[in-house]
Scaffold this motif. Structure first.
Motif, PDB file in Angstrom:
ATOM      1  N   TYR A   1     -15.611 -35.141  25.314  1.00  0.00           N
ATOM      2  CA  TYR A   1     -16.322 -36.413  25.216  1.00  0.00           C
ATOM      3  C   TYR A   1     -16.116 -37.336  26.414  1.00  0.00           C
ATOM      4  O   TYR A   1     -17.031 -38.048  26.816  1.00  0.00           O
TER       5      TYR A   1
ATOM      6  N   ARG B   1     -26.911 -29.644  18.493  1.00  0.00           N
ATOM      7  CA  ARG B   1     -25.861 -30.665  18.501  1.00  0.00           C
ATOM      8  C   ARG B   1     -25.515 -30.978  19.952  1.00  0.00           C
ATOM      9  O   ARG B   1     -25.148 -30.086  20.724  1.00  0.00           O
TER      10      ARG B   1
ATOM     11  N   SER C   1     -20.099 -28.827  24.796  1.00  0.00           N
ATOM     12  CA  SER C   1     -18.659 -28.896  24.565  1.00  0.00           C
ATOM     13  C   SER C   1     -18.287 -30.216  23.899  1.00  0.00           C
ATOM     14  O   SER C   1     -19.111 -31.127  23.780  1.00  0.00           O
ATOM     15  N   ASN C   2     -17.021 -30.306  23.472  1.00  0.00           N
ATOM     16  CA  ASN C   2     -16.523 -31.554  22.872  1.00  0.00           C
ATOM     17  C   ASN C   2     -15.700 -32.373  23.866  1.00  0.00           C
ATOM     18  O   ASN C   2     -14.871 -33.187  23.454  1.00  0.00           O
TER      19      ASN C   2
ATOM     20  N   ARG D   1     -21.226 -37.038  26.716  1.00  0.00           N
ATOM     21  CA  ARG D   1     -20.028 -37.181  27.541  1.00  0.00           C
ATOM     22  C   ARG D   1     -20.067 -38.461  28.364  1.00  0.00           C
ATOM     23  O   ARG D   1     -21.105 -38.867  28.889  1.00  0.00           O
TER      24      ARG D   1
ATOM     25  N   LYS E   1     -10.612 -32.537  22.205  1.00  0.00           N
ATOM     26  CA  LYS E   1     -11.923 -33.148  22.411  1.00  0.00           C
ATOM     27  C   LYS E   1     -11.815 -34.236  23.472  1.00  0.00           C
ATOM     28  O   LYS E   1     -11.879 -33.958  24.659  1.00  0.00           O
ATOM     29  N   SER E   2     -11.619 -35.480  23.080  1.00  0.00           N
ATOM     30  CA  SER E   2     -11.574 -36.555  24.075  1.00  0.00           C
ATOM     31  C   SER E   2     -10.452 -36.375  25.087  1.00  0.00           C
ATOM     32  O   SER E   2     -10.583 -36.792  26.240  1.00  0.00           O
TER      33      SER E   2
ATOM     34  N   SER F   1     -18.770 -34.038  11.904  1.00  0.00           N
ATOM     35  CA  SER F   1     -19.048 -33.271  13.114  1.00  0.00           C
ATOM     36  C   SER F   1     -20.489 -32.818  13.236  1.00  0.00           C
ATOM     37  O   SER F   1     -20.944 -32.500  14.332  1.00  0.00           O
TER      38      SER F   1
ATOM     39  N   VAL G   1     -21.543 -37.866  19.008  1.00  0.00           N
ATOM     40  CA  VAL G   1     -22.300 -36.684  18.600  1.00  0.00           C
ATOM     41  C   VAL G   1     -23.731 -37.096  18.299  1.00  0.00           C
ATOM     42  O   VAL G   1     -23.968 -38.033  17.530  1.00  0.00           O
TER      43      VAL G   1
ATOM     44  N   HIS H   1     -13.278 -36.692  15.928  1.00  0.00           N
ATOM     45  CA  HIS H   1     -14.430 -37.163  16.700  1.00  0.00           C
ATOM     46  C   HIS H   1     -14.419 -38.669  16.930  1.00  0.00           C
ATOM     47  O   HIS H   1     -15.381 -39.221  17.477  1.00  0.00           O
TER      48      HIS H   1
ATOM     49  N   THR I   1     -23.434 -33.307  22.877  1.00  0.00           N
ATOM     50  CA  THR I   1     -22.240 -34.096  23.156  1.00  0.00           C
ATOM     51  C   THR I   1     -22.571 -35.147  24.206  1.00  0.00           C
ATOM     52  O   THR I   1     -23.013 -34.816  25.315  1.00  0.00           O
TER      53      THR I   1
END
Length: 375
Positions: A39, A351, A36-37, A355, A228-229, A168, A310, A196, A353
């Motif tokens: 972050y 890819r 997931s994004n 976190r 995202k964040s 991305s 990323v 991002h 993430t």
């Protein structure tokens, strides 16, 4: 037969190993999430969830109309005011998605007779914005300020340069200061998507433009996502007040779209305030990315050095990338899988993430699973 051509395209995707499918996830997924994004790990934070629930209780399940009719609430204007102040811009305007925000910025600022210079590695939403805009589009090499200068030198009149701040696919950063300098040499505006970067880069997560000293500049417009964040949903455009006023009057994805749902606005505002109180979350996300990269590289994997949160690991082929991601899932790890046409260079990748809430043990486990399942 109506839509008969769809079957031919489906078969072509199958032969190329590019079939995509939906995979619904349960609320209590047992997988370690590096796909997931999210972050900063805020999507399930108690304060963010309560921000969404409280906004829904106060304002209802939806915004009830477009922003120019009934879809602007006091909550929307509060979120816009605090986003602008946090990121260092004069004004902000929130949208129902980051995609809609990018379409709005590029189409409204790239009118007929203008030149739009776009990085070859830009996100699909920026590419679609360039296609829909009435200006002339010119695509230049990835992260190449000299190519931007050359393109701008061929045009007299209004022009904008469009770029992601952090791309991305590989998580590499654009040379923002150099791009801004190229724009200023030719009187062009700079429009950048900080999807991002917000929450990860800059002082306390204020974003890549802030880190580059471009926040608040009269010739810079920034878009970002709230999904995202900030762990919510929606998008935002930040910039000079006169640019934001222009979008209110000219951006079709603002004028004709239903306003951002109150729950999403409430969650984003709660996450933003949490980030203001806990700015170290941004640095932690970057530290996790650096550790992931170091461990993956030490394990002999082809990981790209991250500039934000990323981390990508290159795979031999689309089919092997899909199988690799599936094997990771079987082993309890969720990772992203990027294949053509999502990757501009045609190289398939896992890819990851990075976190901010990942523990050292979880990082070690993720690297072990990726290494053990490599093609």
């Amino acid at each position: 037969m109506a839509f008969g051509w769809i079957d031919d395209q489906a078969e072509a995707r199958r032969r190329a190993g590019l079939v995509r499918t939906l995979r619904p996830r349960p609320a209590d997924s047992p997988l370690l999430d590096l796909a997931s994004n999210d972050y900063l790990g805020l999507a399930h934070h108690r304060e963010v969830v309560e921000g969404a629930a409280g906004a829904a209780r106060t304002w209802g399940g939806g915004s009830t109309g477009s922003r120019l009719v009934t879809g602007t609430t006091e909550l929307h204007t509060r979120l816009e005011r605090e986003l602008a102040a946090f990121c260092g811009f004069e004004a902000a305007l929130v949208f129902s998605s980051g995609y809609a925000a990018n379409l709005a910025a590029v189409t409204a600022l790239g009118p007929h007779g203008s030149l739009i210079v776009s990085d070859a590695g830009n996100h699909a939403s920026l590419i679609d914005g360039c296609r829909l805009a009435r200006g002339t589009r010119q695509v230049v090499g990835h992260a190449d300020p000299e190519a931007v200068r050359k393109a701008l030198s061929t045009h007299e009149g209004a022009a904008i340069v469009v770029s992601d701040t952090v791309f991305s696919v590989d998580g590499d950063a654009a040379p923002l200061a150099e791009l801004a300098a190229a724009c200023r040499e030719h009187g062009a505006g700079l429009v950048v998507d900080d999807a991002h970067g917000l929450g990860v880069l800059g002082d306390g997560g204020r974003g890549a433009p802030y880190a580059a000293g471009l926040a608040g500049a009269a010739d810079v417009v920034v878009t970002a996502t709230l999904s995202k964040s900030l762990g919510s949903q929606g998008g935002v455009v930040l910039g000079p007040a006169r640019v934001i006023d222009h979008l209110v009057n000219a951006a079709r994805t603002f004028i004709f779209d239903t306003g951002l749902a109150p729950a999403a606005a409430g969650a984003a505002l709660a996450a933003l305030r949490l980030l203001v109180r806990e700015p170290d979350r941004a640095a932690r996300a970057r530290d996790v990315a650096a550790e992931l990269h170091a461990r993956l590289t030490a394990a002999g994997l082809d990981a790209v050095r991250p500039d934000a949160a990323v981390v990508s690991v290159r795979a031999p082929s689309p089919e092997q990338a899909v199988r690799w991601a599936a094997d990771c899932r079987t082993a309890g790890l969720a990772v992203g899988c990027f294949r053509p046409p999502s990757v501009p260079d045609g190289i398939s990748r896992l890819r990851l993430t990075a976190r901010a809430d990942l523990s050292g043990a979880e990082i070690e486990r993720a690297v072990r699973v990726i290494g053990e399942t490599r093609p």
